[in-house]
Enzyme design. Structure first.
Site, mmCIF file in Angstrom:
data_model
loop_
_atom_site.group_PDB
_atom_site.id
_atom_site.type_symbol
_atom_site.label_atom_id
_atom_site.label_comp_id
_atom_site.label_asym_id
_atom_site.label_seq_id
_atom_site.Cartn_x
_atom_site.Cartn_y
_atom_site.Cartn_z
ATOM 1 N N HIS A 254 0.833 -1.204 0.000
ATOM 2 C CA HIS A 254 0.000 0.000 0.000
ATOM 3 C C HIS A 254 0.868 1.254 0.000
ATOM 4 O O HIS A 254 1.596 1.514 0.960
ATOM 5 C CB HIS A 254 -0.888 -0.027 1.247
ATOM 6 C CG HIS A 254 -1.836 1.104 1.359
ATOM 7 N ND1 HIS A 254 -1.833 1.967 2.433
ATOM 8 C CD2 HIS A 254 -2.834 1.519 0.542
ATOM 9 C CE1 HIS A 254 -2.801 2.860 2.286
ATOM 10 N NE2 HIS A 254 -3.413 2.611 1.147
ATOM 11 N N ARG A 255 0.809 1.974 -1.120
ATOM 12 C CA ARG A 255 1.683 3.148 -1.314
ATOM 13 C C ARG A 255 3.147 2.736 -1.200
ATOM 14 O O ARG A 255 3.984 3.497 -0.706
ATOM 15 C CB ARG A 255 1.335 4.263 -0.328
ATOM 16 C CG ARG A 255 -0.141 4.654 -0.333
ATOM 17 C CD ARG A 255 -0.481 5.716 0.702
ATOM 18 N NE ARG A 255 -1.927 5.728 0.950
ATOM 19 C CZ ARG A 255 -2.535 6.408 1.900
ATOM 20 N NH1 ARG A 255 -1.822 7.163 2.719
ATOM 21 N NH2 ARG A 255 -3.837 6.347 2.055
ATOM 22 N N GLU B 182 0.156 -0.679 -4.732
ATOM 23 C CA GLU B 182 -0.952 0.256 -4.864
ATOM 24 C C GLU B 182 -0.370 1.650 -4.769
ATOM 25 O O GLU B 182 0.529 1.900 -3.957
ATOM 26 C CB GLU B 182 -1.983 0.014 -3.764
ATOM 27 C CG GLU B 182 -3.226 0.877 -3.840
ATOM 28 C CD GLU B 182 -3.114 2.217 -3.111
ATOM 29 O OE1 GLU B 182 -4.046 3.031 -3.238
ATOM 30 O OE2 GLU B 182 -2.091 2.442 -2.415
ATOM 31 N N ASP C 59 -1.334 6.151 -5.714
ATOM 32 C CA ASP C 59 -2.369 7.155 -5.940
ATOM 33 C C ASP C 59 -1.841 8.228 -6.880
ATOM 34 O O ASP C 59 -0.649 8.553 -6.852
ATOM 35 C CB ASP C 59 -2.755 7.818 -4.613
ATOM 36 C CG ASP C 59 -3.016 6.801 -3.514
ATOM 37 O OD1 ASP C 59 -4.158 6.328 -3.424
ATOM 38 O OD2 ASP C 59 -2.074 6.469 -2.759
ATOM 39 N N HIS D 108 -0.928 10.714 -2.483
ATOM 40 C CA HIS D 108 -2.279 10.339 -2.072
ATOM 41 C C HIS D 108 -3.213 11.528 -1.954
ATOM 42 O O HIS D 108 -4.337 11.511 -2.457
ATOM 43 C CB HIS D 108 -2.238 9.595 -0.729
ATOM 44 C CG HIS D 108 -3.595 9.211 -0.230
ATOM 45 N ND1 HIS D 108 -4.357 10.035 0.571
ATOM 46 C CD2 HIS D 108 -4.342 8.096 -0.440
ATOM 47 C CE1 HIS D 108 -5.508 9.451 0.831
ATOM 48 N NE2 HIS D 108 -5.525 8.271 0.238
ATOM 49 N N GLU E 280 -4.771 4.037 -8.151
ATOM 50 C CA GLU E 280 -6.001 4.667 -7.683
ATOM 51 C C GLU E 280 -6.109 6.062 -8.295
ATOM 52 O O GLU E 280 -5.232 6.911 -8.113
ATOM 53 C CB GLU E 280 -6.058 4.761 -6.153
ATOM 54 C CG GLU E 280 -7.385 5.333 -5.692
ATOM 55 C CD GLU E 280 -7.517 5.471 -4.190
ATOM 56 O OE1 GLU E 280 -8.377 6.269 -3.758
ATOM 57 O OE2 GLU E 280 -6.779 4.795 -3.458
ATOM 58 N N LYS F 25 -8.246 9.609 -8.882
ATOM 59 C CA LYS F 25 -9.178 10.442 -8.135
ATOM 60 C C LYS F 25 -10.157 11.210 -9.020
ATOM 61 O O LYS F 25 -11.228 11.590 -8.567
ATOM 62 C CB LYS F 25 -8.397 11.463 -7.288
ATOM 63 C CG LYS F 25 -7.254 10.879 -6.473
ATOM 64 C CD LYS F 25 -7.740 10.052 -5.318
ATOM 65 C CE LYS F 25 -6.580 9.649 -4.408
ATOM 66 N NZ LYS F 25 -7.010 8.842 -3.270
ATOM 67 N N ASP G 198 0.318 -1.861 4.472
ATOM 68 C CA ASP G 198 1.459 -0.952 4.626
ATOM 69 C C ASP G 198 2.741 -1.722 4.930
ATOM 70 O O ASP G 198 3.836 -1.206 4.720
ATOM 71 C CB ASP G 198 1.220 0.018 5.793
ATOM 72 C CG ASP G 198 0.024 0.923 5.593
ATOM 73 O OD1 ASP G 198 -0.213 1.351 4.448
ATOM 74 O OD2 ASP G 198 -0.688 1.209 6.581
#
Length: 229
Positions: free
Chosen positions: A7-8, A34, A36, A49, A101, A103, A214
């Protein structure tokens, strides 16, 4: 086997959404990452993010009001900078799957341009399901995952509408009964953001296609044994 996504990046060990975090994820041999995306004032897709730089850097202001050069002059933690999407894609290549991801529609166009230039294994997720609908009009064969807190009728309906293989669902909105229902209707579930190894093991036993965390080193150690990471 349940896949593990960082995650990130490996954000428990390195500043989130930085090249250092993604390099660590690669070292750990995760199945995916993952990240953003927001777009800079000069149209460059940036891996960050928040809509502003305030939380994750030493700067202030909206990403959309700063140029790529201005954004990359900021410290994103431990001397790291905000990477462009292109830099992350070049680092990762086709070695693992990339969950991007998105936005907003403007970011979707920029993302599609970047992924179209490279050989990658990628998909797009979003809490804004209209963004996913927009991506479908631009890229009919894109893999799309609706992000959701729970397995609501609306979320399941959007997944079916888009031909999505999975919901990207919060662990807070999932239990064994919900997981069984999703399996029964033939919809995969990829679960975010799971940092507790015992919870990860339970979710894996429910048939999750993936877990986003994470701390991929700890989660892999629990799911795959001491040889992982």
């Amino acid at each position: 086997m349940t896949t593990v996504y960082a995650h990130r990046g490996a954000s428990a060990e390195f500043p989130e959404n930085t090249l250092a975090a993604f390099r660590r994820a690669l070292e750990l041999g995760v199945d995916g990452i993952e990240l953003d995306v927001h777009v800079s004032a000069d149209g460059v897709p940036m891996v960050i993010h928040d809509a502003t730089v305030d939380r994750t850097t030493n700067g202030v202001g909206a990403v959309s009001m700063l140029t790529c050069q201005e954004l990359q002059s900021l410290d994103a933690g431990a001397g790291e900078r905000i990477p462009t999407l292109g830099e992350v894609l070049d680092l990762v290549g086709s070695r693992l799957r990339i969950d991007i991801e998105v936005k907003a529609d403007a970011a979707a166009d920029a993302v599609l341009q970047e992924v179209g230039r490279r050989r990658l294994r990628w998909l797009i997720s979003s809490f804004d399901w209209d963004v996913l609908r927009y991506v479908r009009t631009r890229q009919p064969d894109a893999e799309l995952w609706p992000l959701t807190v729970g397995a609501s009728d609306d979320a399941i309906g959007v997944a079916k509408e888009l031909g999505s293989p999975a919901l990207a669902i919060s662990h807070r909105g999932l239990d064994a009964d919900i997981a069984a229902y999703l399996r029964e209707i033939g919809l995969g579930f990829w679960v975010w953001t799971v940092n507790d190894p015992d919870m990860a093991a339970a979710i894996s036993s429910w048939g999750a296609i993936g877990i986003c965390t994470d701390d991929p080193a700890r989660i892999q150690a629990r799911l795959r044994g001491p040889e992982a990471g």
